[in-house]
Design a protein around this motif. Structure first.
Motif, PDB file in Angstrom:
ATOM      1  N   LEU A 187       0.949  -1.117  -0.020  1.00  0.00           N
ATOM      2  CA  LEU A 187       0.071  -0.138   0.038  1.00  0.00           C
ATOM      3  C   LEU A 187       0.916   1.284  -0.015  1.00  0.00           C
ATOM      4  O   LEU A 187       1.724   1.246   0.591  1.00  0.00           O
ATOM      5  N   GLU A 188       0.559   2.351  -0.673  1.00  0.00           N
ATOM      6  CA  GLU A 188       1.285   3.397  -0.833  1.00  0.00           C
ATOM      7  C   GLU A 188       0.744   4.569  -0.603  1.00  0.00           C
ATOM      8  O   GLU A 188      -0.154   5.078  -1.290  1.00  0.00           O
ATOM      9  N   TYR A 189       1.475   5.559   0.058  1.00  0.00           N
ATOM     10  CA  TYR A 189       1.214   6.946   0.247  1.00  0.00           C
ATOM     11  C   TYR A 189       2.073   7.620  -0.655  1.00  0.00           C
ATOM     12  O   TYR A 189       3.349   7.726  -0.807  1.00  0.00           O
ATOM     13  N   GLN A 190       1.296   8.184  -1.725  1.00  0.00           N
ATOM     14  CA  GLN A 190       2.013   8.811  -2.906  1.00  0.00           C
ATOM     15  C   GLN A 190       2.773  10.041  -2.665  1.00  0.00           C
ATOM     16  O   GLN A 190       2.338  10.830  -1.764  1.00  0.00           O
ATOM     17  N   VAL A 191       3.977  10.198  -3.008  1.00  0.00           N
ATOM     18  CA  VAL A 191       4.731  11.434  -3.006  1.00  0.00           C
ATOM     19  C   VAL A 191       4.972  11.670  -4.224  1.00  0.00           C
ATOM     20  O   VAL A 191       5.942  11.156  -5.182  1.00  0.00           O
ATOM     21  N   ALA A 246      -0.234  12.236  -1.753  1.00  0.00           N
ATOM     22  CA  ALA A 246      -0.934  11.599  -0.466  1.00  0.00           C
ATOM     23  C   ALA A 246      -2.081  10.704  -0.599  1.00  0.00           C
ATOM     24  O   ALA A 246      -2.668  10.020   0.245  1.00  0.00           O
ATOM     25  N   SER A 247      -2.509  10.418  -2.002  1.00  0.00           N
ATOM     26  CA  SER A 247      -3.320   9.361  -2.295  1.00  0.00           C
ATOM     27  C   SER A 247      -2.819   7.991  -1.925  1.00  0.00           C
ATOM     28  O   SER A 247      -1.646   7.653  -1.663  1.00  0.00           O
ATOM     29  N   LEU A 248      -3.882   7.135  -1.680  1.00  0.00           N
ATOM     30  CA  LEU A 248      -3.531   5.633  -1.663  1.00  0.00           C
ATOM     31  C   LEU A 248      -3.290   5.132  -2.992  1.00  0.00           C
ATOM     32  O   LEU A 248      -4.158   5.029  -3.629  1.00  0.00           O
TER      33      LEU A 248
END
Length: 452
Positions: free
Chosen positions: A332-336, A356-358
């Motif tokens: 799962l990724e917190y987008q930067v 900051a999206s998933l």
């Protein structure tokens, strides 16, 4: 004997009360009659004294107005009462400045927010005309209920060295650790309104008093702490179980994804900053991703990051390294991301690859106020609760909220690039990962605590 004991007891109470009063040396900042000791800055909202209170009234097409103390204060405890029109926004400035060499004298500095709106951020800490939100009430849900509309509210601000704490009606609302500015004036704000907005809305202040010696902080229930001093932990954070996940010095506790040691290239540690070095924009083709040696289940992860123009990276969690991938490790990724210049922001579905999206599952809320420009530090946070509820925060705003393992979650995975990965994102525990996407991105102040 009984009378003697009663006499001694009364004398003890008297001396305790006298000692307490000697420590609490309150000074009134408002005499109840006029504005002596105050000066108006910036906008032309109306300030006057009525019935023992300072009354601020909005004026159309004026910038933010401030009634500021003529004296500056460093360490202090401030208390006051106010009543505000429920349709207004206001705040109490402290440790603030107005200088000709900064935005032509615009007032800037800390502000304890007055927010009667449904957002309910009263008691949060805003950095007026500078860094914006430092401590929003998204960090402290319980504190949102402290403010009372259409009533007199009591505010308390404690500034002791690097520590700033706020209270609304006796309830703790914000706790900030910061050393950017240690002295400045106190000011009462009347917020700006547009030229077409109805003027004449009012806020009233009374019983304004301050201590600047023999300061005793209020004992209160611990709340979430925002610490803006890089790679540091306050004693209160340690007591809450917060610890550094990266020590700011070396690679201890981290290694390359799918590797047994830290990458020999592609990463740099310098001046307390952990940096992904530019490598042509490829996914995990330079130094490669790095992961924690430790695994986590329910946790609260804090991190600061700074992107360069057009950069791409990410913070992943529940990474197991069981999957083989030609690019970045799976999780799962917190987008930067630089949403303005990186093409990935326009891909995916309804913006689910923006900052900051998933990543590729849930878009972050479109809050322009939450974003910082490339080159400026951002504060990110991921909270994972024991019941699999997960939240993403960006600079004080809660921008993503979901729960793993629900039908909605599985439906989102089914339409994503992870549809063919078995049980994607559902590991009971996993590593935390910082992504190498071939662009220059900096990280620091990486902290974690258990949410169990």
């Amino acid at each position: 004997m009984r009378n003697l004991l009663l006499t001694i007891g009364c004398m003890c109470l008297f001396f305790v009360a006298a000692a307490q009063n000697s420590r609490e040396q309150w000074v009134s900042l408002f005499n109840g009659r006029d504005l002596k000791g105050w000066k108006q800055l910036n906008g032309k909202a109306k300030y006057e004294v009525k019935d023992g209170a300072i009354v601020g009234t909005t004026v159309s097409d004026e910038p933010n107005s401030f009634l500021a103390t003529e004296k500056n204060y460093t360490d202090f405890i401030l208390e006051l009462e106010f009543m505000v029109d429920p349709s207004m926004n206001s705040g109490i400035q402290f440790r603030s400045e107005s200088r000709a060499d900064y935005m032509n004298g615009r007032v800037h500095g800390y502000q304890m927010e007055i927010d009667p709106s449904k957002r309910s951020w009263s008691g949060g800490i805003y950095d007026e005309a500078r860094r914006l939100w430092l401590y929003s009430l998204e960090y402290n849900e319980k504190g949102k209920s402290a403010f009372k509309n259409n009533q007199w509210n009591h505010y308390r601000i404690e500034c002791l060295g690097k520590t700033v704490r706020t209270f609304v009606n006796g309830i703790p609302t914000a706790h900030l650790e910061d050393s950017m500015l240690t002295s400045g004036f106190i000011a009462l704000q009347v917020h700006s309104i547009g030229k077409n907005d109805l003027p004449g809305k009012q806020i009233k202040w009374r019983n304004i008093r301050i201590q600047s010696t023999n300061l005793l902080p209020k004992k209160a229930e611990p709340i979430f702490i925002v610490n803006l001093n890089p790679n540091s932990l306050s004693a209160e954070e340690k007591a809450q179980g917060v610890r550094l996940l990266w020590n700011g010095i070396d690679t201890k506790g981290w290694r390359g994804a799918h590797k047994d040691k830290f990458p020999e290239k592609g990463w740099q540690i310098q001046n307390g900053v952990l940096s992904v070095l530019p490598g042509g924009g490829g996914e995990s083709t330079n130094g490669g991703d790095i992961v924690t040696e430790e695994e986590f289940s329910a946790f609260e992860l804090q991190f600061e990051f700074r992107i360069t123009s057009g950069a791409n990276s990410g913070v992943k969690y529940f990474v197991t390294e069981n999957e083989q991938s030609s690019g970045s490790a799976i999780g799962l990724e917190y987008q930067v991301l630089d949403d303005e210049k990186h093409p990935d922001a326009k891909m995916g579905v309804v913006g689910n690859r923006t900052m900051a999206s998933l990543y590729d599952l849930i878009p972050s809320l479109k809050m322009d106020q939450a974003k910082r420009k490339p080159g400026e530090w951002n504060k990110g946070m991921i909270r994972v609760y024991p019941d699999n509820r997960i939240e993403h925060f960006l600079n004080g705003y809660k921008v993503v909220e979901y729960q793993r393992g629900t039908p909605i979650y599985y439906a989102l995975v089914a339409r994503s690039k992870y549809a063919n990965w078995k049980d994607f994102g559902m590991a009971p525990k996993g590593h935390i990962l910082l992504q190498d996407h071939g662009d220059a991105v900096d990280y620091r102040s990486i902290k974690v605590r258990s949410m169990k």
